[in-house]
Design a protein around this motif. Structure first.
Motif, PDB file in Angstrom:
ATOM      1  N   ASN A  66       0.660  -1.256   0.046  1.00 30.31           N
ATOM      2  CA  ASN A  66       0.013  -0.033  -0.033  1.00 30.31           C
ATOM      3  C   ASN A  66       0.871   1.279   0.115  1.00 30.31           C
ATOM      4  O   ASN A  66       2.043   1.212   0.457  1.00 30.31           O
ATOM      5  CB  ASN A  66      -0.878   0.142   1.090  1.00 30.31           C
ATOM      6  CG  ASN A  66      -2.048  -1.044   1.126  1.00 30.31           C
ATOM      7  OD1 ASN A  66      -2.407  -1.562   0.266  1.00 30.31           O
ATOM      8  ND2 ASN A  66      -2.374  -1.642   2.283  1.00 30.31           N
ATOM      9  N   SER A  67       0.370   2.369  -0.393  1.00 27.68           N
ATOM     10  CA  SER A  67       0.821   3.640  -0.442  1.00 27.68           C
ATOM     11  C   SER A  67       1.067   4.125   0.927  1.00 27.68           C
ATOM     12  O   SER A  67      -0.069   4.293   1.617  1.00 27.68           O
ATOM     13  CB  SER A  67       0.125   4.545  -1.320  1.00 27.68           C
ATOM     14  OG  SER A  67       0.671   5.926  -1.360  1.00 27.68           O
ATOM     15  N   PRO A  68       2.002   4.597   1.359  1.00 29.68           N
ATOM     16  CA  PRO A  68       2.323   5.068   2.708  1.00 29.68           C
ATOM     17  C   PRO A  68       1.937   6.336   3.050  1.00 29.68           C
ATOM     18  O   PRO A  68       1.464   6.716   4.182  1.00 29.68           O
ATOM     19  CB  PRO A  68       3.789   4.954   3.051  1.00 29.68           C
ATOM     20  CG  PRO A  68       4.416   5.031   1.637  1.00 29.68           C
ATOM     21  CD  PRO A  68       3.460   4.343   0.731  1.00 29.68           C
ATOM     22  N   MET A  69       1.468   7.130   1.799  1.00 28.13           N
ATOM     23  CA  MET A  69       1.266   8.568   1.769  1.00 28.13           C
ATOM     24  C   MET A  69       0.510   8.987   0.509  1.00 28.13           C
ATOM     25  O   MET A  69       0.516   8.146  -0.641  1.00 28.13           O
ATOM     26  CB  MET A  69       2.400   9.369   1.970  1.00 28.13           C
ATOM     27  CG  MET A  69       3.369   9.471   1.020  1.00 28.13           C
ATOM     28  SD  MET A  69       5.068  10.264   1.580  1.00 28.13           S
ATOM     29  CE  MET A  69       5.738   8.961   2.420  1.00 28.13           C
ATOM     30  N   PRO A  70      -0.189  10.133   0.571  1.00 29.95           N
ATOM     31  CA  PRO A  70      -0.752  10.312  -0.765  1.00 29.95           C
ATOM     32  C   PRO A  70       0.236  11.051  -1.883  1.00 29.95           C
ATOM     33  O   PRO A  70       1.432  11.522  -1.127  1.00 29.95           O
ATOM     34  CB  PRO A  70      -1.897  11.518  -0.379  1.00 29.95           C
ATOM     35  CG  PRO A  70      -1.275  11.733   0.828  1.00 29.95           C
ATOM     36  CD  PRO A  70      -0.611  11.002   1.484  1.00 29.95           C
ATOM     37  N   ASP A 122      -3.873   7.838  -2.767  1.00 32.23           N
ATOM     38  CA  ASP A 122      -4.166   8.243  -1.278  1.00 32.23           C
ATOM     39  C   ASP A 122      -3.646   7.191  -0.527  1.00 32.23           C
ATOM     40  O   ASP A 122      -3.122   6.335  -0.829  1.00 32.23           O
ATOM     41  CB  ASP A 122      -5.651   8.114  -0.883  1.00 32.23           C
ATOM     42  CG  ASP A 122      -6.556   9.189  -1.641  1.00 32.23           C
ATOM     43  OD1 ASP A 122      -6.152  10.381  -1.815  1.00 32.23           O
ATOM     44  OD2 ASP A 122      -7.740   8.788  -1.956  1.00 32.23           O
ATOM     45  N   THR A 123      -3.321   7.601   0.770  1.00 31.46           N
ATOM     46  CA  THR A 123      -2.873   7.209   1.809  1.00 31.46           C
ATOM     47  C   THR A 123      -3.589   5.585   1.904  1.00 31.46           C
ATOM     48  O   THR A 123      -4.756   5.628   1.921  1.00 31.46           O
ATOM     49  CB  THR A 123      -2.647   7.685   3.037  1.00 31.46           C
ATOM     50  OG1 THR A 123      -2.103   8.945   3.026  1.00 31.46           O
ATOM     51  CG2 THR A 123      -2.163   6.821   4.375  1.00 31.46           C
TER      52      THR A 123
END
Length: 131
Positions: A66-70, A122-123
């Protein structure tokens, strides 16, 4: 005119006169937040957020990365079916004018690539899945 605005459990008392605004007092809110006062007509409108990529579905039995931040995807370094080792570079994400490298948390095979170059995420958005 004097306005009271509640933001993040703090009440800001602001005096607004033609051409200037002065902060008079800031107090913490202990009970439920009070309704927010209407902004004066001279206030600048907030910028609309950029549209985010739709959230893709993750296959069962895979490990999502997953993305850790936007941010914005600058490059995707893997393809579906590619074998990866723990620590291999998967995606480069730009956030706050910095390039962030997203690495594989485990060894396996790339099952899905759920993003593409130029996409806004997105996060917590899944970027890649590993099986």
């Amino acid at each position: 005119m004097i306005y009271k605005v509640t933001i993040n459990d703090k009440v800001y008392e602001v005096e607004v006169e033609k051409g200037k605004a002065n902060l008079l007092r800031t107090t913490a809110v202990e009970a439920a937040p009070a309704p927010v006062a209407a902004a004066p007509a001279a206030a600048a409108p907030a910028a609309a957020p950029a549209p985010a990529a739709p959230q893709a579905s993750v296959k069962a039995g895979t490990t999502p990365v997953n993305s850790p931040m936007p941010g914005t995807i600058l490059d995707v370094k893997v393809a579906v079916g590619q074998a990866v080792k723990e620590g291999d570079l998967l995606v480069i994400l730009e956030a706050m004018k910095m390039e962030n490298e997203i690495y594989a948390p485990c060894a396996g095979t790339v099952a899905q690539v759920l993003t593409s170059k130029g996409a806004t995420v997105d996060t917590g958005a899944p970027l890649v899945t590993i099986s």
